[in-house]
Write an enzyme that holds these catalytic residues in place. Structure first.
Site, PDB file in Angstrom:
ATOM      1  N   SER A  15       0.834  -1.215   0.000  1.00 37.60           N
ATOM      2  CA  SER A  15       0.000   0.000   0.000  1.00 37.60           C
ATOM      3  C   SER A  15       0.864   1.259   0.000  1.00 37.60           C
ATOM      4  O   SER A  15       0.475   2.278  -0.577  1.00 37.60           O
ATOM      5  CB  SER A  15      -0.984  -0.013   1.174  1.00 37.60           C
ATOM      6  OG  SER A  15      -0.331   0.169   2.394  1.00 37.60           O
ATOM      7  N   ASN A  16       2.030   1.207   0.626  1.00 41.54           N
ATOM      8  CA  ASN A  16       2.934   2.370   0.542  1.00 41.54           C
ATOM      9  C   ASN A  16       3.503   2.516  -0.866  1.00 41.54           C
ATOM     10  O   ASN A  16       3.665   3.633  -1.355  1.00 41.54           O
ATOM     11  CB  ASN A  16       4.041   2.267   1.587  1.00 41.54           C
ATOM     12  CG  ASN A  16       3.571   2.714   2.958  1.00 41.54           C
ATOM     13  OD1 ASN A  16       3.345   3.901   3.192  1.00 41.54           O
ATOM     14  ND2 ASN A  16       3.385   1.753   3.855  1.00 41.54           N
ATOM     15  N   MET A  92      10.650  -6.728   4.325  1.00 42.77           N
ATOM     16  CA  MET A  92      10.775  -7.400   5.614  1.00 42.77           C
ATOM     17  C   MET A  92      12.074  -8.194   5.783  1.00 42.77           C
ATOM     18  O   MET A  92      12.113  -9.143   6.569  1.00 42.77           O
ATOM     19  CB  MET A  92       9.560  -8.313   5.834  1.00 42.77           C
ATOM     20  CG  MET A  92       8.230  -7.578   5.833  1.00 42.77           C
ATOM     21  SD  MET A  92       8.155  -6.253   7.075  1.00 42.77           S
ATOM     22  CE  MET A  92       7.964  -7.258   8.552  1.00 42.77           C
ATOM     23  N   LEU A  95      18.884  -5.847   6.325  1.00 42.48           N
ATOM     24  CA  LEU A  95      19.960  -5.614   5.358  1.00 42.48           C
ATOM     25  C   LEU A  95      21.290  -5.519   6.107  1.00 42.48           C
ATOM     26  O   LEU A  95      21.344  -4.978   7.220  1.00 42.48           O
ATOM     27  CB  LEU A  95      19.673  -4.330   4.585  1.00 42.48           C
ATOM     28  CG  LEU A  95      18.410  -4.407   3.712  1.00 42.48           C
ATOM     29  CD1 LEU A  95      17.949  -3.013   3.291  1.00 42.48           C
ATOM     30  CD2 LEU A  95      18.648  -5.289   2.492  1.00 42.48           C
ATOM     31  N   ASN A 109      13.387   4.428   4.554  1.00 41.85           N
ATOM     32  CA  ASN A 109      12.442   3.424   5.042  1.00 41.85           C
ATOM     33  C   ASN A 109      11.259   4.130   5.673  1.00 41.85           C
ATOM     34  O   ASN A 109      11.378   5.257   6.137  1.00 41.85           O
ATOM     35  CB  ASN A 109      13.139   2.551   6.096  1.00 41.85           C
ATOM     36  CG  ASN A 109      12.245   1.472   6.669  1.00 41.85           C
ATOM     37  OD1 ASN A 109      11.512   0.797   5.928  1.00 41.85           O
ATOM     38  ND2 ASN A 109      12.276   1.284   7.977  1.00 41.85           N
ATOM     39  N   HIS A 111       8.460   3.463   8.765  1.00 39.56           N
ATOM     40  CA  HIS A 111       8.233   2.607   9.941  1.00 39.56           C
ATOM     41  C   HIS A 111       7.005   3.124  10.682  1.00 39.56           C
ATOM     42  O   HIS A 111       6.861   4.338  10.865  1.00 39.56           O
ATOM     43  CB  HIS A 111       9.469   2.631  10.844  1.00 39.56           C
ATOM     44  CG  HIS A 111       9.332   1.750  12.037  1.00 39.56           C
ATOM     45  ND1 HIS A 111       9.459   0.374  11.964  1.00 39.56           N
ATOM     46  CD2 HIS A 111       9.029   2.025  13.323  1.00 39.56           C
ATOM     47  CE1 HIS A 111       9.252  -0.144  13.160  1.00 39.56           C
ATOM     48  NE2 HIS A 111       8.992   0.846  14.006  1.00 39.56           N
TER      49      HIS A 111
HETATM   50  C1  GRF Z   1       3.727  -0.490   6.806  1.00 40.79           C
HETATM   51  O1  GRF Z   1       3.050  -0.317   8.019  1.00 40.79           O
HETATM   52  C2  GRF Z   1       5.145  -0.008   6.913  1.00 40.79           C
HETATM   53  O2  GRF Z   1       5.286   1.087   7.759  1.00 40.79           O
HETATM   54  C3  GRF Z   1       5.832  -1.194   7.531  1.00 40.79           C
HETATM   55  O3  GRF Z   1       5.230  -2.310   6.915  1.00 40.79           O
HETATM   56  C4  GRF Z   1       3.925  -1.963   6.481  1.00 40.79           C
HETATM   57  C5  GRF Z   1       3.892  -2.232   5.008  1.00 40.79           C
HETATM   58  O4  GRF Z   1       2.616  -2.057   4.449  1.00 40.79           O
HETATM   59  N1  GRF Z   1       7.259  -1.087   7.357  1.00 40.79           N
HETATM   60  P1  GRF Z   1       2.446  -2.010   2.862  1.00 40.79           P
HETATM   61  O5  GRF Z   1       3.086  -3.280   2.306  1.00 40.79           O
HETATM   62  O6  GRF Z   1       3.123  -0.773   2.369  1.00 40.79           O
HETATM   63  O7  GRF Z   1       0.968  -1.991   2.639  1.00 40.79           O
END
Ligand code: GRF
Length: 190
Positions: A15-16, A92, A95, A109, A111
């Site tokens: 989603s990001n 996930m 690194l 990144n 978070h």
């Molecule tokens: C998000 O909450 C991001 O902050 C964290 O993992 C999640 C990823 O969500 N690192 P998406 O795959 O971007 O939907």
């Protein structure tokens, strides 16, 4: 205007990634996505890249003998893409310091906490258990220590009475989708 070239690294839902795809769809936005790389096959983020006609690849860490070999292939793909900035978006894998230092100040990144508080996993559960009044999200430059590095942008949200990890995650995620493109814009225009 030369647009900043982004590579986006994902492991899942993406989603990001989508928020970055949507931002880059505006020709006035000072960045474009040149590559999406997932370390997990068949994830939703890869469908999002395909829908947006963005070149995407799977580099499955399970096919490599150790982190160094995985990262050598990742580096080669990133070099091929000519990315200026690598955006971790729900990526996930940890690194190595070698990888992070190679991309120093070109690796960011997102978070889902107000760093430096609540590094690591299961953030929302821990925030609620601690009785925090606020949580939020952070875009930061990546340094070798997990979830550390100079902060580029943060957004704060309230923790509401009765919140579950899921309701809090959704409130935080809505802000993630705003600040990630904003942080990229800030870097591109610096
Ligand atoms: C998000 O909450 C991001 O902050 C964290 O993992 C999640 C990823 O969500 N690192 P998406 O795959 O971007 O939907």
């Amino acid at each position: 205007m030369a647009r900043l070239k982004l590579a986006v690294l994902i492991s899942g839902r993406g989603s990001n990634l989508q928020s970055l795809i949507d931002a880059c769809a505006d020709p006035e936005f000072p960045a474009e996505i040149v590559s999406v790389i997932s370390n997990v096959p068949d994830v939703q983020g890869l469908e999002r890249a395909a829908m947006a006609d963005i070149s995407a690849a799977v580099i499955d860490h399970r096919n490599f003998d150790g982190r160094e070999a995985f990262e050598a292939t990742l580096n080669a793909a990133l070099d091929d893409s000519a990315a200026d900035l690598v955006c971790l978006a729900g990526f996930m894998r940890l690194l190595t310091a070698e990888f992070v230092n190679r991309w120093r100040d070109r690796l960011i990144n997102i978070h889902p906490s107000l760093l430096p508080d609540y590094k690591g996993l299961h953030v929302h559960e821990r925030v609620i258990a601690a009785g925090e009044a606020f949580s939020g999200c952070t875009v930061h430059y990546v340094r070798p220590d997990m979830d550390s590095g100079p902060i580029i942008k943060q957004a704060k949200v309230p923790v509401e009475p009765g919140d579950t990890a899921d309701t809090l995650a959704a409130r935080v995620l809505a802000q993630e989708h705003i600040i990630y493109p904003e942080a990229v814009r800030q870097i591109a225009e610096a």
